[in-house]
Design an enzyme around this catalytic site. Sequence first.
Site, short mmCIF file in Angstrom:
data_model
loop_
_atom_site.label_atom_id
_atom_site.label_comp_id
_atom_site.label_asym_id
_atom_site.label_seq_id
_atom_site.Cartn_x
_atom_site.Cartn_y
_atom_site.Cartn_z
N ARG A 135 0.25 -8.68 13.71
CA ARG A 135 -0.37 -7.71 12.78
C ARG A 135 -1.34 -8.42 11.83
O ARG A 135 -2.40 -7.89 11.50
CB ARG A 135 0.72 -6.97 12.01
CG ARG A 135 1.42 -5.94 12.87
CD ARG A 135 2.78 -5.58 12.32
NE ARG A 135 2.70 -4.86 11.07
CZ ARG A 135 3.73 -4.76 10.23
NH1 ARG A 135 4.88 -5.36 10.48
NH2 ARG A 135 3.59 -4.07 9.11
N ARG B 155 11.90 -6.13 4.22
CA ARG B 155 11.75 -4.67 4.05
C ARG B 155 12.85 -3.92 4.80
O ARG B 155 13.21 -4.26 5.91
CB ARG B 155 10.39 -4.23 4.57
CG ARG B 155 10.25 -2.71 4.59
CD ARG B 155 8.85 -2.24 4.71
NE ARG B 155 8.17 -2.73 5.88
CZ ARG B 155 6.87 -2.55 6.11
NH1 ARG B 155 6.14 -1.90 5.21
NH2 ARG B 155 6.32 -3.00 7.20
N ARG C 280 12.12 -2.03 10.40
CA ARG C 280 11.11 -1.53 11.32
C ARG C 280 10.98 -2.45 12.53
O ARG C 280 11.05 -3.66 12.37
CB ARG C 280 9.75 -1.42 10.60
CG ARG C 280 9.47 -0.04 10.06
CD ARG C 280 8.28 0.05 9.18
NE ARG C 280 7.03 -0.51 9.67
CZ ARG C 280 5.86 -0.42 9.05
NH1 ARG C 280 5.79 0.25 7.90
NH2 ARG C 280 4.77 -0.96 9.54
N ARG D 227 -9.09 1.39 9.71
CA ARG D 227 -8.67 0.02 10.00
C ARG D 227 -9.70 -0.70 10.87
O ARG D 227 -9.50 -1.87 11.20
CB ARG D 227 -7.37 0.09 10.78
CG ARG D 227 -6.14 -0.28 10.02
CD ARG D 227 -4.98 -0.10 10.99
NE ARG D 227 -3.84 -0.86 10.63
CZ ARG D 227 -2.85 -0.40 9.88
NH1 ARG D 227 -2.90 0.81 9.37
NH2 ARG D 227 -1.82 -1.15 9.64
N LYS E 238 0.84 -1.21 0.00
CA LYS E 238 0.00 0.00 0.00
C LYS E 238 0.87 1.26 0.00
O LYS E 238 0.64 2.18 -0.76
CB LYS E 238 -0.93 0.02 1.23
CG LYS E 238 -1.78 -1.21 1.39
CD LYS E 238 -2.67 -1.14 2.63
CE LYS E 238 -1.93 -1.08 3.94
NZ LYS E 238 -1.18 -2.32 4.29
#
Length: 210
Positions: free
Chosen positions: A166, A122, A155, A88, A13
Site C-alpha cells: 500500500r 489498528r 483489517r 487516488r 484520514k
Amino acid sequence: MKLVFLGPPGAGKGTMATQLSDFAGIPHISTGDIFRTNIKQQTELGNKVKAILDKGNLVPDALTIDLVEDRLSQSDAQNGFILDGFPRTVPQADALEKMQQLDWVINFELDDEEIVQRLSGRRVHPGSGRTYHVIFNPPKNEGVDDVTGEPLVQREDDSEHSIKNRLRVYREQTQPLIEYYRSRGHLMDLDASPNPERVFENLKALLELD
Ligand code: AP5
C-alpha cells in the site's frame, strides 16, 4: 464545504473525517469503507474487489469513479462532503474536477515508521467501521467495541506484506496528486503526527472552523 482528505495509508484520514463529519454536519465518504461494506455483504462489486483490497492494490479507476459520482449525487452530499481516499490517481482527480468544485484538499503528512506502527495496531468494529488502536486509541475493554461490545478485528490489508505494498502504491500513484492540487491552489498541509485531539484542533484551525 467540499473537502478531500489525501495522505498515505494509516495517516488518520478516516479518524479525522469521522470527527469532522460530526462537527460540521457533512457526510464522510470513504471509498475504502464502501468497498469493505460490499465485500462483507458479498455483493457483485464486493466479490470483484476483495482480492484487490486484500493485496493493497487499487480498484480500477472507471469502477471507482462511477461509484463516487453516484454517491455525490445523493441528497446528503449537496451541501458539502469529506472525500476520504478518493481521488487516488490522476485520472480520478481529473474526473472529480469535472464533477465538483472543491474548497480544500487536506494533505495528511506522516513518516513511514509511524504509518507502520499505526496500521499494525489498528483494530476495527466491522459492523460500524469504528476504528481503534491498541496503544494510541484503545477501546474501554480490550478487544471489544465501546458501543456494542462486539469483537474487534484486524483489517485483512493491515498485514505486514500488504502495508508495504500500500505504501508503494501510494508513492507511485497517489503522491503525484500533492503537486496536482498544490499547483491549483487547493492544497493545505496538515502534520498528522501529534495525538488525535491535537490533529483535530489543527484541522479545524486550518479550515477556520473554530
Ligand atoms: P482505504 O480504506 O482508503 O485505506 P487507506 O488509504 O490505506 O487508509 P486507511 O484507512 O488505512 O488509513 P487512514 O488514513 O484512514 O487512517 P485511520 O484513521 O484508520 O482504502 C483501502 C483499499 O480500498 C485501498 O488499498 C484500495 O484497494 C481500495 N480503494 C479505496 N479507495 C480507492 C480509490 N479511490 N481508488 C482505487 N482503490 C481504492 O488511522 C489508522 C490508525 O491510527 C488507527 O488505528 C487510528 O486509531 C490511529 N490513529 C489515527 N490518528 C492518530 C493519531 N493522530 N495519533 C495516533 N494514532 C492515530
